[in-house]
Scaffold this motif. Structure first.
Motif, PDB file in Angstrom:
ATOM      1  N   UNK A 340       0.933  -1.341   0.153  1.00 19.27           N
ATOM      2  CA  UNK A 340       0.114   0.026  -0.137  1.00 19.27           C
ATOM      3  C   UNK A 340       0.920   1.305   0.073  1.00 19.27           C
ATOM      4  N   UNK A 341       0.578   2.211  -0.817  1.00 15.00           N
ATOM      5  CA  UNK A 341       1.342   3.475  -0.939  1.00 15.00           C
ATOM      6  C   UNK A 341       0.757   4.609   0.404  1.00 15.00           C
ATOM      7  N   UNK A 342       1.937   4.942   1.223  1.00 21.39           N
ATOM      8  CA  UNK A 342       1.949   5.914   2.111  1.00 21.39           C
ATOM      9  C   UNK A 342       2.918   6.816   2.047  1.00 21.39           C
ATOM     10  N   UNK A 343       2.966   7.901   3.069  1.00 25.84           N
ATOM     11  CA  UNK A 343       4.007   8.934   2.915  1.00 25.84           C
ATOM     12  C   UNK A 343       4.784   8.877   4.170  1.00 25.84           C
ATOM     13  N   UNK A 344       5.973   9.265   4.028  1.00 28.91           N
ATOM     14  CA  UNK A 344       6.985   9.035   5.012  1.00 28.91           C
ATOM     15  C   UNK A 344       6.936  10.544   5.832  1.00 28.91           C
ATOM     16  N   UNK A 345       6.685  11.533   5.234  1.00 30.16           N
ATOM     17  CA  UNK A 345       6.390  12.724   5.905  1.00 30.16           C
ATOM     18  C   UNK A 345       7.878  13.373   5.733  1.00 30.16           C
ATOM     19  N   UNK A 346       8.221  13.877   6.948  1.00 30.14           N
ATOM     20  CA  UNK A 346       9.493  14.762   7.035  1.00 30.14           C
ATOM     21  C   UNK A 346      10.685  13.803   7.158  1.00 30.14           C
ATOM     22  N   UNK A 347      10.451  12.535   7.391  1.00 29.55           N
ATOM     23  CA  UNK A 347      11.680  11.491   7.640  1.00 29.55           C
ATOM     24  C   UNK A 347      11.847  10.695   6.290  1.00 29.55           C
TER      25      UNK A 347
END
Length: 737
Positions: A340-347
């Protein structure tokens, strides 16, 4: 020796020259470890880069037995045939995968099958962030560089008809399937299926966008060794690719950029557009070299030979390859197990965790010198638990390969925490550790194979084919000892978070190593379910040395007999007391049983420090290992580098201290190689600015410690606490020959 080995070797040596305005990158020789089973590659990349542009020289169109054993990997030093540049590669691993998106320049007649277009090469040059070679048969000079998520190649032709081939289906992965589409006359896009690392059966997809900087005279696609019709704009299959054809002048060049993503074609294009706004090969090369200089400069050296400096900075270079960035420039990445595609944010999200190897050396080194990187790696591991319900064992591109044994993520988490990497959710981390050790989970036999029996009997039984039909566990002793190490680390974390009952429980389990020790033979020995010891037991190495003896993983009892780093005092007593322990440990080295290429025994040279008065043996054997198992040429790593594990051992040992026990923030001391070492510390994690080791003039010619001072005060021990390093201490060492 064949002519091409001599030829390439001469050019390699000529290419590795230190400039007058030297920097750490000038001492890096990316060819180290590309032979002798090291399985590194000399390709161009940035530190922790998703993309590495590396030569593919192991394709053999003639089935030449001289190098057929090298075929599974993209590069082996001295193999003669060049078949293009790959754009995703692994460093130092024991099984092949990736090696995708092969770009090959040729001249003359258009050829689309590797057997027809591969050629010999010469004038090979490798430098951090840059690689180049010449193709005399085609009159082409080929150069490569990279950004974090994209590659760029520059091909200079000597005139006539020239072609750029983009082979989307070729790789070293055993998974087939690829797709390529023409977007415009100068741009293509597509993907390649990868996976089945070490036969695990898992599959994933890596995507690309590629573009050339000059309008071709013609272009098109191929599928299954046949050119597609001019109206065909996309094709898929096992053997698919695209070509761009030019009429070239002498000295004219063509550049090709390749953006990569593990999420989508759109993200591959975004990565390329963001990191390479135009075709500027020299700028990309300059920036790549600069990024390596920045990272390698965190440790500065004085003194030592040119050879030792080369060995040191190349080892540090290899440590900074894996784990590598997985997330795209917009933060997106495929989640662990589900995709599933997610976002790592600022890391940053990292991938390629060869944890059974790297928990011993790589992660402690990153914690000390690159703590901000290690923090993101720790958070990546915890996110994998959130996504997949377990901590990984050997993760690759969000796939779980389940390679090797034990539960190695736990020592990494705990060791990082006790070394000061505390910016992660410790409660979630602790929960993840407990769940990995839970025998009631549905996949318990996958996460911790044999652990139920380990708890029931106090050991994992070796199958007795005559009396039981239970499924065997790879290396009943090795796996059990790894569980002891993981449970010790878990107990340490339980104590930190105030879970006293858990602490006692897991410390008890950590002590099960005693159940493997047969006092009659003086070795860790496999045991049957009924309590009998394995018959026909042989503690000695097989042939080859990494051959797995019954009960052991890639080794024998000699390689595991002293693998209880968290309870050395008790282990010494098990082995008959201090004198008997020292004699047996010395025998391991003196009779050639020690195996530098197998991780569980790599701390052995430091174990002499546990017996007062025997510390000089540690100093002798560490220097011996540095000079015997490592070097400054292609053979400079003995056996797999294992994603920087062996290189990290070398870095620590040349500096003069080593983390012999995960989850204990203590280092064993030995004689350093360099006159002066200065480690720059990261002030956002540690109170000090530098940790300095002064060893006097010509330290490399002296092997033994005479006396020491820490911050001006006499220092009598042969261990040093992590806290003494990171507060910015100064260790003065007087050496003698």
């Amino acid at each position: 020796m064949r002519w091409y080995n001599c030829f390439i070797g001469l050019f390699l040596l000529a290419s590795f020259v230190v400039r007058a305005d030297e920097s750490p990158t000038d001492y890096v020789n990316p060819f180290i470890g590309t032979s002798n089973g090291g399985h590194t590659h000399p390709g161009a990349m940035c530190p922790f880069g998703m993309v590495s542009v590396s030569p593919f020289n192991s394709y053999d169109p003639f089935d030449d037995p001289a190098f057929s054993e090298h075929k599974p990997y993209t590069y082996f030093y001295g193999d003669p045939f060049f078949s293009g540049f790959t754009h995703t590669n692994m460093s130092g691993v024991g099984c092949p995968d990736l090696g995708t998106f092969v770009v090959m320049p040729i001249s003359g007649e258009l050829k689309i099958t590797p057997a027809n277009y591969v050629c010999r090469y010469s004038e090979e040059v490798a430098h951090p962030g840059y690689y180049a070679l010449s193709l005399p048969e085609y009159g082409i000079r080929a150069e490569a560089s990279a950004t974090l998520r994209s590659g760029i190649e520059r091909f200079t032709f000597s005139g006539g008809e020239g072609h750029i081939l983009f082979n989307a289906g070729m790789s070293v992965s055993t998974v087939s399937g690829a797709f390529v589409k023409i977007v415009s006359s100068t741009e293509i896009e597509g993907y390649k299926k990868i996976g089945n690392f070490c036969g695990n059966g898992m599959e994933s997809t890596v995507y690309f966008v590629a573009r050339v900087n000059k309008q071709p005279q013609k272009s098109g696609l191929w599928n299954n060794k046949e050119l597609c019709g001019l109206q065909t704009i996309e094709t898929e299959g096992d053997d698919v690719g695209a070509y761009f054809t030019y009429n070239m002048k002498d000295g004219e060049h063509v550049e090709i950029q390749v953006g990569v993503s593990y999420v989508s074609i759109d993200n591959a294009r975004l990565n390329l557009d963001t990191e390479q706004s135009g075709f500027q090969f020299d700028t990309v090369r300059k920036n790549a070299i600069g990024s390596w200089d920045t990272e390698l400069s965190r440790i500065s050296l004085e003194g030592g030979t040119e050879k030792y400096k080369c060995m040191f900075y190349t080892a540090l270079y290899h440590v900074l390859i894996h784990p590598n960035i997985l997330n795209d420039i917009n933060g997106e990445y495929p989640t662990y197990l589900s995709g599933e595609i997610r976002n790592s944010g600022n890391r940053s999200r990292y991938t390629l965790f060869s944890l059974w190897d790297t928990y011993r050396t790589v992660h402690p080194l990153l914690s000390l010198v690159y703590p901000e990187r290690q923090s993101d790696m720790i958070n990546s591991l915890i996110d994998m638990y959130r996504e997949g319900g377990r901590l990984p064992k050997w993760e690759l591109c969000s796939m779980e390969t389940n390679v090797m044994v034990g539960d190695p993520a736990i020592p990494v988490l705990v060791d990082s925490y006790v070394r000061g990497i505390c910016d992660f959710d410790i409660e979630i981390a602790y929960q993840a550790m407990l769940e990995n050790a839970d025998t009631g989970r549905m996949d318990a036999d996958i996460v911790r194979p044999g652990y139920k029996k380990f708890l029931e009997l106090g050991y994992i039984p070796e199958p007795d084919g005559k009396k039981d039909n239970e499924a065997s566990v790879w290396g009943s002793v090795s796996t059990g000892l790894e569980y002891c190490m993981a449970d010790y680390a878990l107990a340490s974390m339980a104590k930190i978070v105030g879970k006293d009952s858990d602490y006692l429980l897991f410390m008890k389990r950590a002590g099960y190593y005693r159940n493997y020790y047969d006092s009659l033979v003086g070795f860790m020995r496999p045991k049957y379910k009924d309590g009998r010891w394995l018959v026909d037991f042989d503690p000695n190495p097989g042939v080859p040395a990494w051959h797995s003896q019954p009960g052991f993983v890639e080794g024998c009892s000699w390689h595991y007999n002293f693998f209880v780093p968290f309870d050395m005092s008790e282990l010494i007593q098990l082995n008959g007391g201090e004198k008997a322990f020292i004699n047996k440990l010395a025998e391991c080295f003196e009779k050639g049983y020690y195996n530098m290429g197998n991780e569980p025994d790599i701390s052995y040279p430091y174990l002499f420090n546990y017996v007062k008065g025997e510390e000089k043996r540690t100093q002798y054997w560490t220097r011996h290992c540095i000079d015997t198992y490592f070097g400054d040429d292609q053979n400079g790593i003995t056996d797999n580098d294992d994603c920087g594990t062996m290189s990290a051992w070398l870095v620590f040992s040349m500096l003069g201290f080593y983390p012999d026990c995960p989850a204990k923030p203590v280092y064993q001391l030995t004689a350093p190689i360099f006159d002066k070492v200065k480690i720059r510390l990261q002030e956002s994690y540690y109170s000090g600015k530098f940790f300095t080791i002064n060893a006097g003039v010509n330290a490399c010619k002296k092997s033994y410690i005479k006396n020491m001072k820490l911050d001006g005060e006499r220092y009598a021990g042969f261990t040093i606490n992590h806290s003494d390093l990171v507060r910015g201490g100064i260790l003065d060492i007087v050496l003698e020959e």
